[in-house]
Design a protein around this motif. Structure first.
Motif: not given
Length: 261
Positions: A44-45, A48, A51-52, A64, A66, A69
Motif C-alpha cells: 500500500h505504501d 501511495k 500517486g504522490m 488506492i 489512504d 492498507p
C-alpha cells in the motif's frame, strides 16, 4: 524474441499477504498453470508514493484508499490461444473473488491496458527515489516469510529516533524476490550510522529465515563484504581459487562479488 500471440493481465487488491499467497498458489497450480508469466506484488505504501510523485499520469486501475492498507497484485499471462487464455484468466478471477481473497480487481481489455498496468509497477522505483534517500535491498525469501520479514523491518525502524522512515516493498513474489526499500522521506543524503543499522537488520532478518541477501541484482560491490557471514572460510577460498584460475591478474570485474582475499 517475438511477443507471445496471446497476452493478458489482471490487477487485484487483497487485504493481506496471506491472501496474496493463496491467490499465487491457485494461479500456479490450478487455474493459470502454463500461461502464468508474472506475479508481482506491491504494498500500500509504495503505491501511495507512486500517486504522490506521478499524479494522474501513472494511476493504478483500482483506487488506492489512504485509510485501507491493501496489497496490490499484477498477474500477467502469455500463451498461444487468445480465447483459451482469456477463459482461464476469467475463471481464475471469478474463483478467487468467490473465495473472498480479493477486494477489487480489473482485467486488462487490450495490450495498451496491460502496458498501463506495468507502468504502475515500474513507477515504484522512481517514486521512492523522488521521495528521499533510499536504502535498497534486493533479497530472496520463501514467499511465506515475506510478511514476517516486512513486519520485523518496520518494527525495527519504529525503535529509531529518526523521523520519516518508511519501509515500502514490492517484488516478484512468485520467485521469492523481495525489493525492500527504506525511504528517508525529505532527506536525500546517506546517513552512515543509519545505513549500518539497516544493513545489520536486513542481514539478520534474511539469515534467520534461511534466505539470501542476493537476488536478481546479485552481490556486486556493496553486499560482498557480507560474504564472510554467509559462507565459511573454506568455501570462500575455493571460490577465490576458481577466480584466480581464470583471472590470475584480477583484472576482470575487480572488487565485485568476492570479498577481499
Amino acid at each position: 524474441p517475438p511477443l507471445p500471440s496471446s497476452m493478458g493481465a489482471v490487477w487485484l487488491t487483497s487485504k493481506s499477504l496471506q491472501d496474496v499467497l493463496q491467490i499465487l498458489e491457485l494461479a500456479r497450480t490450478k487455474y493459470l498453470n502454463e500461461v502464468l508469466a508474472a506475479f508481482e506484488f506491491m504494498d500500500h505504501d509504495v503505491l501511495k508514493l507512486v500517486g504522490m510523485t506521478h499524479g494522474a499520469s501513472v494511476k493504478p486501475p483500482v483506487a488506492i484508499m489512504d485509510d485501507v492498507p491493501l496489497y496490490s497484485i499484477l498477474v500477467e499471462t502469455h500463451g498461444s490461444n487468445q480465447d483459451h487464455d482469456e477463459e482461464k484468466l476469467q475463471a481464475f478471477v471469478e474463483n478467487i473473488m468467490d473465495k473472498g481473497l480479493v477486494v477489487d480487481g480489473a482485467i486488462a481489455q487490450n495490450l495498451g491496458q496491460v502496458q498501463d498496468f506495468w507502468k504502475v509497477r515500474e513507477a515504484c522505483n522512481p517514486a521512492v527515489a523522488a521521495t528521499g534517500y533510499v536504502y535498497k535491498y534486493d533479497v530472496s525469501l520463501a514467499a511465506d516469510d515475506f510478511d514476517g520479514f516486512i513486519r520485523e523491518m518496520r518494527s525495527r525502524l519504529m525503535s529509531l529516533p529518526q523521523q520519516g522512515l518508511l519501509c515500502v516493498n514490492w517484488g516478484h513474489i512468485i520467485d521469492g524476490n523481495l525489493h525492500c526499500n527504506i525511504v528517508c522521506q525529505g532527506k536525500f543524503e546517506r546517513d552512515p550510522e543509519l545505513l549500518m543499522y539497516i544493513e545489520r537488520s536486513v542481514l539478520e532478518g534474511v539469515m534467520t529465515r534461511n534466505g539470501s541477501i542476493s537476488a536478481e541484482h546479485g552481490l556486486g560491490q556493496y553486499k560482498n563484504k557480507h560474504m564472510t557471514k554467509i559462507k565459511d572460510a573454506a568455501t570462500l577460498q575455493a571460490m577465490w581459487s576458481v577466480k584466480k584460475l581464470f583471472d590470475p591478474h584480477l583484472i576482470m570485474n575487480p572488487g565485485k562479488y568476492l570479498p577481499s582475499d
